[in-house]
Write a protein that holds these residues in place. Structure first.
Motif, PDB file in Angstrom:
ATOM      1  N   SER A 185       0.823  -1.213   0.000  1.00 47.05           N
ATOM      2  CA  SER A 185       0.000   0.000   0.000  1.00 47.05           C
ATOM      3  C   SER A 185       0.859   1.266   0.000  1.00 47.05           C
ATOM      4  O   SER A 185       0.470   2.283  -0.574  1.00 47.05           O
ATOM      5  N   GLU A 186       2.032   1.195   0.642  1.00 43.98           N
ATOM      6  CA  GLU A 186       2.956   2.334   0.617  1.00 43.98           C
ATOM      7  C   GLU A 186       4.398   1.834   0.523  1.00 43.98           C
ATOM      8  O   GLU A 186       4.690   0.693   0.883  1.00 43.98           O
ATOM      9  N   VAL A 187       5.267   2.701   0.012  1.00 44.17           N
ATOM     10  CA  VAL A 187       6.665   2.321  -0.226  1.00 44.17           C
ATOM     11  C   VAL A 187       7.615   3.387   0.308  1.00 44.17           C
ATOM     12  O   VAL A 187       7.247   4.552   0.431  1.00 44.17           O
ATOM     13  N   GLN A 188       8.827   2.957   0.628  1.00 42.44           N
ATOM     14  CA  GLN A 188       9.916   3.874   1.009  1.00 42.44           C
ATOM     15  C   GLN A 188      10.577   4.273  -0.306  1.00 42.44           C
ATOM     16  O   GLN A 188      11.264   3.473  -0.928  1.00 42.44           O
ATOM     17  N   LEU A 189      10.386   5.509  -0.749  1.00 46.34           N
ATOM     18  CA  LEU A 189      10.794   5.914  -2.099  1.00 46.34           C
ATOM     19  C   LEU A 189      12.126   6.649  -2.134  1.00 46.34           C
ATOM     20  O   LEU A 189      12.387   7.523  -1.308  1.00 46.34           O
ATOM     21  N   THR A 190      12.955   6.263  -3.118  1.00 48.77           N
ATOM     22  CA  THR A 190      14.229   6.931  -3.387  1.00 48.77           C
ATOM     23  C   THR A 190      14.154   7.486  -4.805  1.00 48.77           C
ATOM     24  O   THR A 190      13.751   6.779  -5.730  1.00 48.77           O
ATOM     25  N   GLY A 191      14.562   8.730  -4.990  1.00 48.11           N
ATOM     26  CA  GLY A 191      14.473   9.392  -6.286  1.00 48.11           C
ATOM     27  C   GLY A 191      15.511   8.916  -7.281  1.00 48.11           C
ATOM     28  O   GLY A 191      16.350   8.054  -6.991  1.00 48.11           O
ATOM     29  N   ILE A 192      15.474   9.499  -8.471  1.00 49.48           N
ATOM     30  CA  ILE A 192      16.379   9.116  -9.571  1.00 49.48           C
ATOM     31  C   ILE A 192      17.831   9.366  -9.199  1.00 49.48           C
ATOM     32  O   ILE A 192      18.707   8.558  -9.493  1.00 49.48           O
ATOM     33  N   ASN A 193      18.114  10.477  -8.537  1.00 50.02           N
ATOM     34  CA  ASN A 193      19.499  10.820  -8.182  1.00 50.02           C
ATOM     35  C   ASN A 193      19.889  10.329  -6.794  1.00 50.02           C
ATOM     36  O   ASN A 193      20.877  10.779  -6.231  1.00 50.02           O
ATOM     37  N   GLY A 194      19.094   9.412  -6.223  1.00 47.63           N
ATOM     38  CA  GLY A 194      19.418   8.852  -4.920  1.00 47.63           C
ATOM     39  C   GLY A 194      18.878   9.646  -3.743  1.00 47.63           C
ATOM     40  O   GLY A 194      19.152   9.320  -2.601  1.00 47.63           O
ATOM     41  N   GLU A 195      18.093  10.706  -4.001  1.00 55.21           N
ATOM     42  CA  GLU A 195      17.547  11.505  -2.903  1.00 55.21           C
ATOM     43  C   GLU A 195      16.390  10.745  -2.237  1.00 55.21           C
ATOM     44  O   GLU A 195      15.615  10.071  -2.902  1.00 55.21           O
ATOM     45  N   GLU A 196      16.309  10.859  -0.935  1.00 54.57           N
ATOM     46  CA  GLU A 196      15.293  10.154  -0.145  1.00 54.57           C
ATOM     47  C   GLU A 196      13.992  10.949  -0.205  1.00 54.57           C
ATOM     48  O   GLU A 196      13.947  12.118   0.168  1.00 54.57           O
ATOM     49  N   LEU A 197      12.903  10.313  -0.677  1.00 54.36           N
ATOM     50  CA  LEU A 197      11.611  10.990  -0.786  1.00 54.36           C
ATOM     51  C   LEU A 197      10.631  10.565   0.309  1.00 54.36           C
ATOM     52  O   LEU A 197       9.495  11.027   0.327  1.00 54.36           O
ATOM     53  N   GLY A 198      11.052   9.649   1.173  1.00 56.14           N
ATOM     54  CA  GLY A 198      10.237   9.242   2.308  1.00 56.14           C
ATOM     55  C   GLY A 198       9.217   8.166   1.977  1.00 56.14           C
ATOM     56  O   GLY A 198       9.225   7.576   0.898  1.00 56.14           O
ATOM     57  N   ILE A 199       8.293   7.931   2.917  1.00 57.55           N
ATOM     58  CA  ILE A 199       7.251   6.919   2.743  1.00 57.55           C
ATOM     59  C   ILE A 199       6.089   7.550   1.986  1.00 57.55           C
ATOM     60  O   ILE A 199       5.531   8.572   2.405  1.00 57.55           O
TER      61      ILE A 199
END
Length: 158
Positions: free
Chosen positions: A10-24
């Motif tokens: 239902s939710e994911v721990q997201l990392t952006g294209i350049n490795g930046e942390e975008l959170g849950i």
């Protein structure tokens, strides 16, 4: 490797294209972001909650997986036999054969059978073979003279 709509969490721990942390982030929102940026959403592990996911360029995920598989595989040994009195054309043929084997990701074991006092000549032959194959592989061991043969193992450069 689980990608895009196949991610069931239902939710994911997201990392952006350049490795930046975008959170849950909710999975639907992460998928919308991936579509907007024209990239893939790839789940890196299912062992944690929420699962960590990355935004990766289209097709790059599959390429990355293929490279990992290639590195995992143990290289096979292919033996190439030479003689100390080999002619130029035959040497070129053996060199091309070794080149082809190294390009496919397998290791080459170059062996020169010795008769009499051919040790120095065999060593010289293997050194020239190593020099010719430098762009495709590097020696794992030094040239080993033992009894009735001289040998060198050449591992591929991946």
């Amino acid at each position: 490797m689980i990608m895009n709509e196949k991610i069931k969490a239902s939710e994911v721990q997201l990392t952006g294209i350049n490795g930046e942390e975008l959170g849950i982030v909710p999975t639907s929102e992460a998928l919308a972001l991936a579509r907007k940026l024209k990239v893939d959403l790839v789940c890196t592990s299912l062992m944690s909650s929420p699962p960590p996911c990355k935004l990766i360029g289209k097709g790059a995920a599959k390429q990355e997986e293929q490279q990992a598989r290639k590195r995992e595989r143990e290289p096979k040994f292919k033996e190439i036999r030479l003689t100390a009195h080999i002619e130029e054309h035959d040497f070129d043929t053996k060199k091309q054969q070794a080149e082809r084997i190294l390009k496919s990701g397998d290791a080459v074991l170059a062996v020169v059978r010795l008769q009499g006092k051919e040790g120095p000549k065999a060593k010289e032959l293997l050194q020239s073979l190593l020099q010719e194959l430098k762009p495709y592989g590097r020696p794992k061991t030094g040239i080993q003279l033992s009894g009735k043969q001289a040998a060198v193992q050449i591992d591929p450069i991946l």
